[in-house]
Design a protein around this motif. Structure first.
Motif, short mmCIF file in Angstrom:
data_model
loop_
_atom_site.label_atom_id
_atom_site.label_comp_id
_atom_site.label_asym_id
_atom_site.label_seq_id
_atom_site.Cartn_x
_atom_site.Cartn_y
_atom_site.Cartn_z
N LEU A 329 -2.80 -0.56 -1.40
CA LEU A 329 -4.25 -0.51 -1.37
C LEU A 329 -4.79 -1.42 -0.28
CD1 LEU A 329 -5.10 -0.58 -5.18
CD2 LEU A 329 -4.81 1.40 -3.69
N MET A 330 -6.04 -1.23 0.08
CA MET A 330 -6.71 -2.07 1.06
C MET A 330 -8.07 -2.46 0.50
SD MET A 330 -7.28 -1.36 5.13
CE MET A 330 -8.08 0.23 4.85
N VAL A 331 -8.41 -3.76 0.61
CA VAL A 331 -9.66 -4.25 0.05
C VAL A 331 -10.49 -4.90 1.15
CG1 VAL A 331 -8.78 -4.59 -2.28
CG2 VAL A 331 -8.51 -6.42 -0.62
N PRO A 355 -11.16 -0.89 -3.88
CA PRO A 355 -10.00 -0.72 -2.99
C PRO A 355 -9.83 0.73 -2.58
CG PRO A 355 -9.44 -2.05 -4.92
CD PRO A 355 -10.77 -1.45 -5.20
N VAL A 356 -9.23 0.93 -1.42
CA VAL A 356 -8.92 2.27 -0.93
C VAL A 356 -7.47 2.27 -0.46
CG1 VAL A 356 -11.30 2.73 -0.21
CG2 VAL A 356 -9.70 1.73 1.42
N PRO A 357 -6.83 3.43 -0.38
CA PRO A 357 -5.44 3.46 0.12
C PRO A 357 -5.39 3.06 1.59
CG PRO A 357 -6.03 5.51 -1.02
CD PRO A 357 -7.30 4.76 -0.81
N ILE A 358 -4.32 2.38 1.98
CA ILE A 358 -4.17 2.04 3.39
C ILE A 358 -3.92 3.31 4.18
CG2 ILE A 358 -3.25 -0.24 2.80
CD1 ILE A 358 -0.51 0.73 3.64
N ASP A 359 -4.37 3.34 5.42
CA ASP A 359 -4.28 4.55 6.22
C ASP A 359 -3.17 4.51 7.26
OD1 ASP A 359 -5.39 2.66 7.85
OD2 ASP A 359 -7.34 3.65 8.05
N ALA A 460 1.96 6.40 5.94
CA ALA A 460 1.13 5.31 5.41
C ALA A 460 1.42 5.05 3.94
CB ALA A 460 -0.35 5.64 5.59
N GLN A 461 2.36 5.78 3.36
CA GLN A 461 2.69 5.63 1.94
C GLN A 461 3.55 4.39 1.71
OE1 GLN A 461 1.66 7.51 -0.75
NE2 GLN A 461 2.66 5.92 -1.96
N THR A 462 3.00 3.42 0.98
CA THR A 462 3.71 2.17 0.72
C THR A 462 4.70 2.37 -0.43
OG1 THR A 462 1.78 0.90 1.40
CG2 THR A 462 3.45 -0.25 0.13
N VAL A 463 5.93 1.95 -0.21
CA VAL A 463 6.96 2.01 -1.24
C VAL A 463 7.33 0.56 -1.61
CG1 VAL A 463 9.29 2.77 -1.83
CG2 VAL A 463 7.85 4.18 -0.35
N ALA A 464 6.98 0.16 -2.82
CA ALA A 464 7.29 -1.20 -3.28
C ALA A 464 8.78 -1.31 -3.54
CB ALA A 464 6.50 -1.53 -4.53
N LEU A 465 9.38 -2.40 -3.07
CA LEU A 465 10.83 -2.60 -3.22
C LEU A 465 11.15 -3.71 -4.22
CD1 LEU A 465 11.86 -2.41 0.55
CD2 LEU A 465 11.84 -0.56 -1.16
#
Length: 468
Positions: A329-331, A355-359, A460-465
């Motif tokens: 997300l982006m704030v 918040p919005v998704p990061i681009d 732009a899809q963030t994958v948490a590790l």
């Protein structure tokens, strides 16, 4: 979420859970079956009734406005968020129909909240508005924060001097303890056991130097850490000696370094100075719990300023910390940084909108540049364990003694830290790469690189590790 300006993914929702048991229980409630009379509003509220073991369903409402979600549920759980709040958010994230799939009685998108939900939402937002107008950090009961209390400058100066004297006494005593250890030989550390170190740490707590106490406890654990422990013990003793001497000679240090030394011994000051407003990309969030406290670390990157920030949030054992910003997300928000070399830690201030998704993935550098950035940071803070970096165009490959992240040309590589080798996130990263380049965010230190989040090439899809 589709009705809140941003649709959270299931991974982002589960990152809010206080523990693994809550994640599993919440996942089981993330389907339409147990839910009725669900709905959401454009102002950031989500609500619904969840069927439980009793005669009456549990009333659950989540407010997504503000710096972190807030939860209200009629269930008896003491965990925040409870499994019902997690299930409700998972239901909203499930598909485009979201809460409308939870028939019967689902409200139309943007409908008004029922009275039982609206009453809590109104009281919470009115309280937050009053606190913002007063410029204090009070709780929901309206208590004033520290900034509203009158401060006697002279009394504060005397208290600071007394504490500094106690810390100096503790540092001097610790220097004698290190001298005794080296005079007797490092082998004596294995023979004396952990108790002596714990007693020394307690003395540092008495001296009001929690930073010194934490490093002393780490020293005590090194003799039982496996082969090569004498080298590691000597290294840590040297760093602790350096910190002691820096504190005792702090008046001769440049102010940024002196501020870092004060922070390292545990003498912190509030964040101060001009705030930085930016669109902050949430790169990673993870918790490090112990018996008494849960520390949440949230890494942010300013899209316009190019600055990295670390926001810390704390919670009692078994309870999630207050601030939650799932990766991806982006704030639009203001941050205020703490004083000290490097200036990474910051306090989260006012949020401007949801918040919005990061681009796009954050900009990165190569592995050689990452090591160089850590080296520059060490010059300002010799006690720094790691430094946040974004690696672009790297490929995870197995090595003889673990894994490493190599650049596309194969000219340089970073070893993955041993502590990350057993985490499922490493295999997620390898699967995401599939032998191709990826962008990876993580912490680069003297023990290697710890990957925390990744983006497929061009995505732009963030994958948490790492799990929150």
């Amino acid at each position: 979420m589709n009705q809140l300006g941003v649709r959270w993914t299931a991974d982002q929702v589960l990152a809010l859970a206080p523990d693994d048991a809550s994640r599993k229980a919440g996942s089981r409630l993330g389907t339409a079956g147990p839910w009725s009379e669900t709905g959401s509003s454009g102002s950031g509220a989500v609500w619904g009734l969840c069927r439980g073991s009793g005669g009456k369903p549990y009333r659950t409402v989540v407010d997504m406005a503000g710096s972190s979600p807030a939860y209200k549920c009629s269930c008896p759980s003491r965990k925040f968020p409870c499994k019902h709040a997690l299930g409700l958010l998972l239901l909203q994230a499930a598909d485009e129909r979201g809460l409308r799939a939870a028939a019967p009685g689902a409200a139309a998108p943007g409908a008004a909240a029922p009275d039982w939900a609206q009453e809590w939402l109104t009281a919470r937002r009115e309280s937050a508005g009053r606190q913002q107008e007063q410029g204090v950090a009070g709780g929901p009961d309206g208590e004033l924060g520290n900034s509203a209390k009158a401060v006697d400058p002279e009394a504060a100066r005397r208290r600071a001097e007394r504490r500094a004297e106690r810390i100096s006494t503790g540092a001097t005593e610790l220097e004698q303890r290190l001298t005794d250890l080296l005079r007797g030989g490092l082998a004596t550390a294995e023979q004396t056991g952990y108790q002596l170190w714990e007693e020394t740490a307690a003395r540092m707590i008495d001296a009001q130097a929690p930073g010194l106490a934490a490093r002393v406890r780490e020293l005590g654990a090194i003799p039982a850490s496996g082969p090569g422990w004498p080298v590691r013990l000597l290294e840590e003793c040297a760093l602790l000696h350096l910190l002691d001497q820096a504190w005792l000679g702090r008046d001769r240090l440049p102010e940024p370094l002196a501020a870092t030394v004060r922070t390292r011994v545990g003498l912190t000051r509030p964040a101060e100075g001009p705030s930085v407003r930016d669109h902050w990309m949430v790169l990673a969030q993870y918790d490090t719990p112990d018996a008494k406290l849960v520390v949440r670390r949230i890494w942010l990157y300013g899209r316009n300023s190019g600055r990295t920030a670390l926001v810390l949030s704390f919670g009692a054992a078994g309870r999630a910390p207050e601030i939650a910003l799932p990766p991806g997300l982006m704030v639009d928000a203001e941050l205020t940084y703490y004083a000290g070399s490097g200036q990474l830690r910051a306090d989260l201030g006012e949020l401007f909108g949801l918040p919005v998704p990061i681009d796009a993935a954050p900009p990165g550098a190569g592995t050689a540049e990452a090591v160089g950035a850590y080296g520059v940071a060490l010059k300002d803070d010799p006690w720094l364990e790691s430094w946040p970096v974004v690696l672009s165009g790297v490929i995870p490959i197995p090595a003889e003694d673990g894994w490493q992240l190599a650049d596309e040309k194969g000219e340089s590589a970073l070893p993955v830290a041993a502590s990350a080798l057993s985490r499922p996130g490493l295999w997620k990263l390898a699967a995401l790469s599939g032998g191709g380049p990826v962008t990876v965010f993580g912490e680069c230190g003297h023990r290697g690189f710890t990957p925390l989040a990744a983006w497929p090439d061009g995505s732009a899809q963030t994958v948490a590790l790492v799990d929150a």
